[in-house]
Motif scaffolding. Structure first.
Motif, mmCIF file in Angstrom:
data_model
loop_
_atom_site.group_PDB
_atom_site.id
_atom_site.type_symbol
_atom_site.label_atom_id
_atom_site.label_comp_id
_atom_site.label_asym_id
_atom_site.label_seq_id
_atom_site.Cartn_x
_atom_site.Cartn_y
_atom_site.Cartn_z
ATOM 1 N N PRO A 39 10.127 25.900 -38.858
ATOM 2 C CA PRO A 39 10.418 25.526 -38.936
ATOM 3 C C PRO A 39 11.677 24.608 -39.064
ATOM 4 O O PRO A 39 12.033 23.990 -39.074
ATOM 5 N N LEU A 40 12.089 25.890 -39.615
ATOM 6 C CA LEU A 40 13.586 25.436 -40.336
ATOM 7 C C LEU A 40 14.846 26.037 -39.346
ATOM 8 O O LEU A 40 15.751 25.389 -39.620
ATOM 9 N N ALA A 41 14.274 26.212 -38.817
ATOM 10 C CA ALA A 41 15.006 26.568 -37.671
ATOM 11 C C ALA A 41 15.166 25.320 -36.487
ATOM 12 O O ALA A 41 16.057 25.624 -35.127
ATOM 13 N N ALA A 42 14.310 24.368 -36.513
ATOM 14 C CA ALA A 42 13.871 23.154 -35.417
ATOM 15 C C ALA A 42 15.011 22.055 -35.628
ATOM 16 O O ALA A 42 14.611 21.746 -36.645
ATOM 17 N N THR A 43 15.138 21.493 -34.343
ATOM 18 C CA THR A 43 15.728 20.504 -34.112
ATOM 19 C C THR A 43 14.841 19.562 -33.690
ATOM 20 O O THR A 43 13.992 20.031 -33.638
ATOM 21 N N THR A 44 15.102 18.483 -33.980
ATOM 22 C CA THR A 44 14.115 17.355 -33.075
ATOM 23 C C THR A 44 13.200 17.421 -31.962
ATOM 24 O O THR A 44 14.447 17.557 -30.600
ATOM 25 N N PRO A 45 12.417 17.075 -31.509
ATOM 26 C CA PRO A 45 11.930 17.706 -29.807
ATOM 27 C C PRO A 45 13.181 17.087 -29.204
ATOM 28 O O PRO A 45 13.773 15.038 -28.871
ATOM 29 N N GLY A 46 13.583 17.303 -27.893
ATOM 30 C CA GLY A 46 14.414 16.425 -27.001
ATOM 31 C C GLY A 46 13.504 16.238 -25.488
ATOM 32 O O GLY A 46 14.645 15.614 -24.409
ATOM 33 N N THR A 47 13.331 17.322 -25.150
ATOM 34 C CA THR A 47 12.528 17.382 -23.947
ATOM 35 C C THR A 47 11.591 16.123 -23.620
ATOM 36 O O THR A 47 12.019 16.063 -22.412
ATOM 37 N N PRO A 48 10.436 15.713 -24.094
ATOM 38 C CA PRO A 48 10.079 14.941 -23.702
ATOM 39 C C PRO A 48 11.077 13.467 -23.535
ATOM 40 O O PRO A 48 10.462 13.327 -21.962
ATOM 41 N N GLY A 49 11.475 13.442 -24.139
ATOM 42 C CA GLY A 49 12.780 12.197 -24.049
ATOM 43 C C GLY A 49 13.406 12.305 -22.767
ATOM 44 O O GLY A 49 13.442 10.832 -21.968
ATOM 45 N N GLY A 50 13.616 13.708 -22.590
ATOM 46 C CA GLY A 50 14.502 13.940 -21.846
ATOM 47 C C GLY A 50 14.057 13.853 -19.669
ATOM 48 O O GLY A 50 14.350 13.399 -19.231
#
Length: 614
Positions: A122-133
């Motif tokens: 979890p500390l490696a994670a940026t916010t999800p981008g693919t669904p929005g893209g």
């Protein structure tokens, strides 16, 4: 007569071999082309094309499918794309890279004893981008509903026969997967048995993910029932993912496992539709994403290489290999120091970095012998400014803890090499109306921490930030900032029309493979399929964007077929060689045959990438 027959036979054998120079056949199409990292993913694109969708619709369907298949990415990762719009004649850039969450500061990670954010968890994670893209591309440039393009992925989420590559990856990384309860639930259906991962061919079911995708379709349907337009309905699904109950579960599940996401992080994040960067190489306009990716390094490389007669050197001669190796060392040294999110200060000096004059200066540094100390240059004078970071350039060598010239690569299983080549997937699509799409999505690869009961695997892209400004003052971690990523779709236009659309997986080697594919076609006259299978080299003098961010100056991967006299000359020039049977990277590309009004598709023999044309 006997002699004549032998001559004719030898000519027939020669031409038969020449006509089958590639292990995979080229793809041909008149109406459309769909290529991606897995056969089932390409099939999803073909299904959408057969229903009347355009290249954007098909790309979105392929993206959804490969995320569901965990093709070295998941739904919580990031998406970046280039789209050629035939209505405007322009190339558009899609920036769907997530951001560092609230609380993700340099001090936070240093207090945990880390030199970089971690590789996994979890500390490696940026916010999800693919669904929005995906939803932005579909809403703005597609023609179909979200329900239509998600249909193949949703059917797969109900259960699809998992392929051996992914199943075995799960088994090999199960010790890490067991750290995260929601990942364990999804990935290890045989918990407690000798093999805990799915078997190859077993029907792999993802109920949580199916429910999440169903919620998106439900939001779209509700909006349509209220009289909303197709576009507005897709954005209603977008809102539910980033601000509604899906977002709440992502945040809850991530924080429960030690992550930092907040509802505000997801709600404030937006997909950006940007102007791409471009240069002209011998009459061909080449497009890449902005400097939050490594893409401009390819543009810099082409600018440098314009100063050499590559064709006269000969394909994969020692002179050619030496020239492109050092060119990449120079361009990527600039990448490692100057690239970062342009929405944050300081702003990268891209005008100077992409100037032809700066490239000429850099070209003079290429010598007969490899220079293991090649570093970033000073592009600021080429945009009439003074470099504010000269003091950091002077200190930079001392700050390079990753600099290990005495440790060459030990072989294909070398952990450094595995990290350096970290994969993703790529998507290529084109249609007869003129739409062209090149995508390099990634993030959320196995072993991924899954965000609660959503089925959404979280990105691991935080590791591409630096915590020390001496390494790169433009890419220092800050909340809300996008890391400088390796993901780098490509597109080229000639005479104002699409010429080549191309992308590849492979971490820091992406723009190395893409550069060589482009040169293989433009300088050496290869067909697109020949170019995707060709014997590329890989340079490890550049800094890895993953793990410990190491570099191995002078180390080079060569194809096993490189002849002994080339090897001997390269050794004299200071290179430490290792060899692989296939070195092209899983390249995917579409070349546009305007004379015959058709598409030529290429998909490398390197992995499981696959294409379908019609």
């Amino acid at each position: 007569m006997k002699k004549l027959i032998l001559i004719l036979l030898s000519l027939l054998i020669y031409h038969a071999g020449f006509s089958q120079r590639t292990q995979k056949p080229p793809l041909h199409g008149k109406h459309w082309m769909a290529i991606t990292g897995k056969p089932l993913g390409a099939t999803a694109g073909a299904m959408i094309f057969s229903q009347g969708g355009n290249a954007v619709d098909a790309s979105c369907a392929m993206l959804a499918a490969v995320c569901t298949m965990w093709d070295v990415l998941s739904w919580g990762g990031e998406t970046q794309a280039l789209i050629y719009n035939p209505k405007t004649g322009k190339v558009i850039a899609i920036n769907a890279m997530g951001i560092a969450p609230t609380g993700a500061t340099v001090e936070f990670y240093k207090e945990k004893g880390m030199s970089y954010p971690p590789e996994f968890g979890p500390l490696a994670a940026t916010t999800p981008g693919t669904p929005g893209g995906l939803m932005t591309m579909l809403a703005e440039f597609g023609t179909m509903s979200l329900e239509q393009v998600l249909a193949p992925a949703m059917e797969m989420a109900k259960g699809y026969p998992i392929e051996a590559q992914t199943a075995n990856m799960i088994e090999n990384r199960k010790d890490l997967i067991k750290q995260w309860p929601y990942s364990k639930k999804v990935f290890l259906p045989h918990l407690g048995e000798e093999r805990e991962a799915p078997y190859a061919g077993e029907i792999f079911v993802q109920e949580d993910l199916y429910n999440t995708l169903s919620k998106l379709v439900e939001a779209e349907k509700q909006a349509l029932a209220q009289g909303k337009s197709r576009k507005e309905a897709i954005y209603a699904a977008y809102e539910r993912f980033y601000k509604g109950d899906i977002a709440q579960e992502i945040v809850r599940g991530t924080r429960e496992q030690g992550g930092l996401f907040t509802m505000e992080d997801l709600a404030k994040w937006k997909v950006k539709i940007e102007e791409p960067l471009t240069i002209n190489y011998k009459g061909i306009d080449v497009y890449k994403l902005q400097e939050w990716t490594q893409g401009p390094a390819l543009l810099q490389s082409l600018n440098i290489l314009e100063n050499f007669d590559l064709k006269s050197m000969g394909y994969n001669s020692s002179n050619y290999i030496n020239t492109i190796y050092q060119t990449m060392s120079l361009a990527f040294a600039d990448r490692d120091f100057y690239y970062g999110d342009p929405d944050f200060a300081p702003k990268s000096p891209m005008k100077g970095l992409l100037s032809k004059e700066y490239a000429k200066e850099r070209a003079t540094l290429i010598k007969e012998q490899n220079d293991p100390e090649m570093g970033p240059g000073d592009p600021y004078p080429y945009q009439n400014e003074k470099n504010p970071f000269l003091h950091l350039l002077e200190k930079r060598k001392n700050a390079m803890a990753y600099y290990q010239p005495e440790q060459p690569i030990q072989g294909p299983e070398d952990p450094f090499l595995q990290s350096f080549l970290s994969g993703t997937t790529s998507i290529q699509a084109a249609d007869k109306e003129g739409w062209v799409v090149s995508v390099t999505p990634s993030g959320g690869w196995i072993p991924a921490a899954i965000a609660g009961n959503t089925g959404v695997g979280l990105s691991q892209r935080m590791q591409s930030f630096v915590l020390d400004e001496n390494l790169n003052p433009f890419n220092v971690l800050q909340p809300g900032k996008r890391p400088r990523v390796t993901l780098t779709p490509s597109m080229a236009l000639k005479d104002g029309k699409p010429f080549l659309s191309f992308a590849v997986q492979g971490g820091d080697t992406q723009d190395q493979d893409l550069l060589q594919l482009f040169l293989n076609i433009v300088e050496f006259g290869m067909t697109v399929q020949e170019a995707t299978e060709a014997a590329n080299i890989h340079n490890y003098q550049i800094q890895s964007s993953f793990g410990a961010h190491e570099s191995k100056p002078g180390s080079i991967t060569l194809n096993s077929q490189i002849p002994s006299w080339v090897r001997n000359d390269l050794e004299k020039r200071g290179y430490k060689m290792n060899f692989m049977e296939r070195t092209s990277g899983p390249l995917n590309a579409i070349w546009f045959d305007w004379k015959h009004k058709s598409f030529w598709g290429g998909s490398s023999n390197h992995g499981e990438d696959y294409g379908i044309g019609w």
